[in-house]
Write an enzyme that holds these catalytic residues in place. Sequence first.
Site, short mmCIF file in Angstrom:
data_model
loop_
_atom_site.label_atom_id
_atom_site.label_comp_id
_atom_site.label_asym_id
_atom_site.label_seq_id
_atom_site.Cartn_x
_atom_site.Cartn_y
_atom_site.Cartn_z
N ASN A 18 0.84 -1.19 0.00
CA ASN A 18 0.00 0.00 0.00
C ASN A 18 0.88 1.24 0.00
O ASN A 18 1.95 1.28 0.58
CB ASN A 18 -0.96 0.01 1.19
N GLY A 60 -0.72 6.94 1.98
CA GLY A 60 -0.23 8.29 2.24
C GLY A 60 -1.06 9.11 3.22
O GLY A 60 -1.14 10.33 3.10
N CYS A 72 5.13 5.09 9.63
CA CYS A 72 4.50 5.00 8.31
C CYS A 72 5.59 4.98 7.24
O CYS A 72 6.42 5.87 7.19
CB CYS A 72 3.55 6.16 8.07
N GLY A 82 -4.77 -7.22 10.26
CA GLY A 82 -4.77 -6.11 9.32
C GLY A 82 -5.28 -6.51 7.96
O GLY A 82 -6.49 -6.55 7.70
O1 RRO Z 1 -1.46 5.69 5.05
C1 RRO Z 1 -0.52 4.93 4.76
O2 RRO Z 1 0.00 4.94 3.63
C2 RRO Z 1 0.06 4.01 5.74
C3 RRO Z 1 0.30 4.30 7.06
BR1 RRO Z 1 -0.19 5.91 7.84
C4 RRO Z 1 0.98 3.37 7.88
O3 RRO Z 1 1.26 3.58 9.07
N1 RRO Z 1 1.34 2.19 7.33
C5 RRO Z 1 1.09 1.89 6.04
O4 RRO Z 1 1.44 0.81 5.58
N2 RRO Z 1 0.44 2.80 5.26
#
Ligand code: RRO
Length: 299
Positions: free
Chosen positions: A69, A72, A130, A265
């Site tokens: 993913n 963001g 992140c 998750g």
């Molecule tokens: O939003 C994201 O892209 C994201 C976050 Br905040 C995170 O903590 N972990 C992730 O895999 N994606």
Amino acid sequence: MTDLCGIPLAHPVLNASGTFDAIAARRVFGDALLERFPFAAFVTKTVTLEPRQGNPPPRLWELPAGLINSIGLPNNGLARFLTEDLPELAELPVPLVVNVMGSSREAVARLVAAVAARDEVAAVELNVSCPNVKTGLLMGADPGETAGLLTAVRPLTAKPLIVKLTPNCTSPAAVAAAAEQAGADGLSLLNTVRGMALDPQRPGRPWLGGGTGGVSGPAVRAVALAQVAEVRGRVGLPIVGMGGVQTARHARDLMEAGADLVAVGTESFRDPLVGERIAAELVQTSANSGELWALSGEA
Ligand code: RRO
């Protein structure tokens, strides 16, 4: 019964931040969601001070054993979270953990102070991990930075502060130890593992709009197991273990490696009730058995 940093929980299965949209699910399933909520506590998607659009699409790439993913951190920002989302989330039948991220200690401090002041909030998770924005990851990749952040925010609340660790650093266990020394109440790990996919139509160019992304799902389960074991070897804090959990066996493995609780998750995208299924499979054994949780009939 079990607990998360002293917060009583009905069972040891949580959601991983950002992988279950409880507000959208309530719209789709109505009050049935409240009657049959799949997790023992709800962890929100990351909240930032200001609203964020998130990364340009595409934001997802499917792997043979998981996902990459690059979302963001799209979110409405702190003010709208407090006025719009929090009242809805407070209707959930479980304790609420709010995940926050900021680009500086001051930003995180403002988030922690505002969120923890609300009665609806049981605990705060600090997202220093992140993979899809630079600042948050830097804070969680370095023990000194993590300790500095904790030192800044610890005095702001008596509520539990849980630090979400990144696997994308030299030593997650050293970051965990620094967080513990600086006053964290708990740890969660792991966040996603930095990865990349190439565009099948444009050789050498990244598929994801953000360039790189974070790998989750069964692909990272063995990484999670190793890192939970390593962190448990360094700290005494409660650990929420996650990474590729699809079955009670996987949950149990993480607990045997040192996690007190587990989070689900990526699997929730396929089966939104997976948390309930895993919790049902983990049954409490008698006090005499010496084990807190045991599997019930899983192959
Ligand atoms: O939003 C994201 O892209 C994201 C976050 Br905040 C995170 O903590 N972990 C992730 O895999 N994606």
